[in-house]
Design an enzyme around this catalytic site. Structure first.
Site, PDB file in Angstrom:
ATOM      1  N   LEU A   1      37.346  18.932  14.244  1.00 14.53           N
ATOM      2  CA  LEU A   1      37.840  17.744  14.951  1.00 14.53           C
ATOM      3  C   LEU A   1      36.888  17.385  16.094  1.00 14.53           C
ATOM      4  O   LEU A   1      36.269  18.266  16.703  1.00 14.53           O
ATOM      5  CB  LEU A   1      39.233  18.000  15.545  1.00 14.53           C
ATOM      6  CG  LEU A   1      40.383  18.278  14.575  1.00 14.53           C
ATOM      7  CD1 LEU A   1      41.677  18.499  15.347  1.00 14.53           C
ATOM      8  CD2 LEU A   1      40.553  17.161  13.566  1.00 14.53           C
ATOM      9  N   ASP A   2      36.800  16.082  16.400  1.00 19.33           N
ATOM     10  CA  ASP A   2      36.044  15.637  17.570  1.00 19.33           C
ATOM     11  C   ASP A   2      36.648  16.222  18.842  1.00 19.33           C
ATOM     12  O   ASP A   2      37.817  16.617  18.864  1.00 19.33           O
ATOM     13  CB  ASP A   2      36.071  14.103  17.670  1.00 19.33           C
ATOM     14  CG  ASP A   2      35.319  13.425  16.541  1.00 19.33           C
ATOM     15  OD1 ASP A   2      34.456  14.080  15.921  1.00 19.33           O
ATOM     16  OD2 ASP A   2      35.594  12.243  16.286  1.00 19.33           O
ATOM     17  N   ARG A   3      35.860  16.205  19.896  1.00 25.95           N
ATOM     18  CA  ARG A   3      36.311  16.740  21.186  1.00 25.95           C
ATOM     19  C   ARG A   3      37.617  16.085  21.647  1.00 25.95           C
ATOM     20  O   ARG A   3      38.554  16.754  22.072  1.00 25.95           O
ATOM     21  CB  ARG A   3      35.222  16.533  22.241  1.00 25.95           C
ATOM     22  CG  ARG A   3      35.626  16.951  23.648  1.00 25.95           C
ATOM     23  CD  ARG A   3      34.479  16.775  24.633  1.00 25.95           C
ATOM     24  NE  ARG A   3      34.930  16.969  26.000  1.00 25.95           N
ATOM     25  CZ  ARG A   3      35.083  18.149  26.585  1.00 25.95           C
ATOM     26  NH1 ARG A   3      34.838  19.261  25.909  1.00 25.95           N
ATOM     27  NH2 ARG A   3      35.495  18.234  27.833  1.00 25.95           N
TER      28      ARG A   3
ATOM     29  N   THR B   1      39.880  14.480  19.858  1.00 27.65           N
ATOM     30  CA  THR B   1      40.972  14.554  18.896  1.00 27.65           C
ATOM     31  C   THR B   1      41.714  15.881  19.006  1.00 27.65           C
ATOM     32  O   THR B   1      41.101  16.943  19.082  1.00 27.65           O
ATOM     33  CB  THR B   1      40.441  14.377  17.462  1.00 27.65           C
ATOM     34  OG1 THR B   1      39.701  13.153  17.392  1.00 27.65           O
ATOM     35  CG2 THR B   1      41.574  14.339  16.460  1.00 27.65           C
TER      36      THR B   1
ATOM     37  N   ARG C   1      37.527   6.755  13.007  1.00 30.63           N
ATOM     38  CA  ARG C   1      37.084   5.897  14.108  1.00 30.63           C
ATOM     39  C   ARG C   1      36.240   4.734  13.600  1.00 30.63           C
ATOM     40  O   ARG C   1      36.432   3.575  14.023  1.00 30.63           O
ATOM     41  CB  ARG C   1      36.298   6.739  15.106  1.00 30.63           C
ATOM     42  CG  ARG C   1      37.093   7.903  15.676  1.00 30.63           C
ATOM     43  CD  ARG C   1      36.237   8.895  16.425  1.00 30.63           C
ATOM     44  NE  ARG C   1      35.680   8.316  17.631  1.00 30.63           N
ATOM     45  CZ  ARG C   1      34.800   8.956  18.407  1.00 30.63           C
ATOM     46  NH1 ARG C   1      34.366  10.169  18.087  1.00 30.63           N
ATOM     47  NH2 ARG C   1      34.340   8.369  19.495  1.00 30.63           N
TER      48      ARG C   1
END
Length: 292
Positions: A133-135, A137, A233
Site C-alpha cells: 500500500l502507498d504511504r 493508504t 489514484r
C-alpha cells in the site's frame, strides 16, 4: 530457528519432480532448495527429484533459511496483526506509514516492524510483502513468510483468485452506480513517482461501486482486478474524480490530510490448505469523520 517446511502425500505413482510441479513448487524454488541448504525427503529419507514415488509416500520439502535483506533494519514498533500462521501474516497498516523504507522515510516502515516481529518469533524469513500500500493508504496488507509462499500468492493474483476491495472518498458526484474503468497505466514522462493513463501502459482494470453521494464528494467501494502502481489514484483522476486528499493527482487536502483510501477487504485462498480466507478492516477515524 526451525526452517519452513511443507508436507505432502503422493496421490499417484511417478517421478518426484512431476509431483512437486503439480504441488506448485517452481523450478526456481527447487533450485533454491537444492543449492541453498534445503532438503527433499520421502518417508524421512533425503532423495533427488528423480526419485520414483508410490501412492501414499510422505514427501517433505524443507526450505532453506532466509536472511533479512542488508538494506532493511529490524525496528520495534506496533503491529496490528489481523491473522497469522506458519505461512501468512495479515496486518492492518495505519495511514502515513511506508510499507517499505524509502529515502525520505528510512525507518518506521511496516517492513521494519515486521522484520522485528520475525526476529522475536524466530521466523527465518526475509520480507515478502504480497500486497503493498502507498504511504497514505491504510488497511490490510498480506505478507508471506517464505519465498515459495510468496510465489504461490503471486500466482493467485495473476489468476484473479485474490481480491482486494478498497473504500474511498472521491471528489465530485458520480453519475453511475456501478461501472468498470479499463485504461492502461504507465510511468509519466520525466517523473519517477507519477503514473498516468497512456496507450503504451500496462493493462489495468478497476471496478467502482457507488455507496453514497454527499454535497462535496462521494463514497465508493473499489475492487482491483489488476495491481498497477497508483492504479486507483490514476484511474479516478482519469475520469475526473480524484481521491479526496490526493494532491498528487488533482485532489485537495482541505478536508483530510492524506488520500482518502483504505484497503477494506482482502480475500484469498490459503496457499497451503487451499481454504478460502476473508479479512475485513474498518476505515480509520480521519476518513470516518468525513461522513459523520
Amino acid at each position: 530457528m526451525k526452517p519452513f517446511q511443507l508436507n505432502y502425500i503422493a496421490d499417484a505413482n511417478g517421478l518426484l519432480r512431476e509431483a512437486l510441479q503439480a504441488w506448485g513448487i517452481s523450478k526456481r524454488t527447487l533450485a533454491s532448495v537444492k543449492y541453498g541448504g534445503g532438503q527433499i525427503l520421502v518417508n524421512g529419507n533425503e532423495v533427488t527429484v528423480r526419485h520414483p514415488l508410490v501412492i501414499g509416500d510422505a514427501v517433505t520439502v524443507v526450505f532453506p533459511l532466509e536472511e533479512l535483506g542488508k538494506g532493511l533494519q529490524a525496528e520495534a514498533g506496533e503491529l496490528e496483526i489481523v491473522y497469522e500462521d506458519e505461512a501468512l501474516l495479515i496486518v492492518d497498516k495505519p495511514p502515513m506509514q511506508n510499507t517499505i523504507p524509502s529515502r525520505e522515510h528510512p525507518s518506521g516502515s511496516l517492513a521494519n516492524f515486521v522484520a522485528a516481529h520475525f526476529e522475536q518469533q524466530r521466523i527465518p524469513a526475509t520480507l515478502h510483502i504480497v500486497t503493498r500500500l502507498d504511504r497514505d493508504t491504510s488497511g490490510l496488507v498480506c505478507i508471506a513468510k517464505n519465498r515459495h509462499i510468496h510465489h504461490l500468492l503471486s500466482v493467485q493474483q495473476q489468476e484473479k483468485k485474490m481480491s482486494r476491495r478498497y473504500e474511498a472518498f472521491l471528489h465530485g458526484q458520480l453519475q453511475q452506480g456501478e461501472f468498470t474503468i479499463t485504461a492502461p497505466i504507465g510511468r509519466k514522462n520525466f517523473s519517477i513517482i507519477e503514473r498516468e493513463v497512456r496507450d503504451d501502459g500496462q493493462f489495468a482494470e478497476t471496478e467502482v461501486s457507488l455507496l453514497k453521494v454527499y454535497s462535496e464528494f462521494c463514497h465508493a467501494m473499489l475492487t482491483l482486478n489488476t495491481g498497477r502502481t497508483h492504479q486507483i489514484r490514476v484511474h479516478l483522476a482519469h475520469i475526473g474524480h480524484p481521491l479526496v486528499g490526493d494532491d498528487l493527482y488533482g485532489g485537495t487536502r482541505e478536508m483530510i490530510g492524506r488520500q482518502a483510501l483504505h484497503c477494506r477487504r482482502l480475500e484469498l485462498l490459503h496457499p497451503v490448505s487451499g481454504k478460502a480466507l476473508a479479512f475485513e478492516s474498518r476505515i480509520r477515524a480521519d476518513m470516518a469523520a468525513l461522513i459523520r
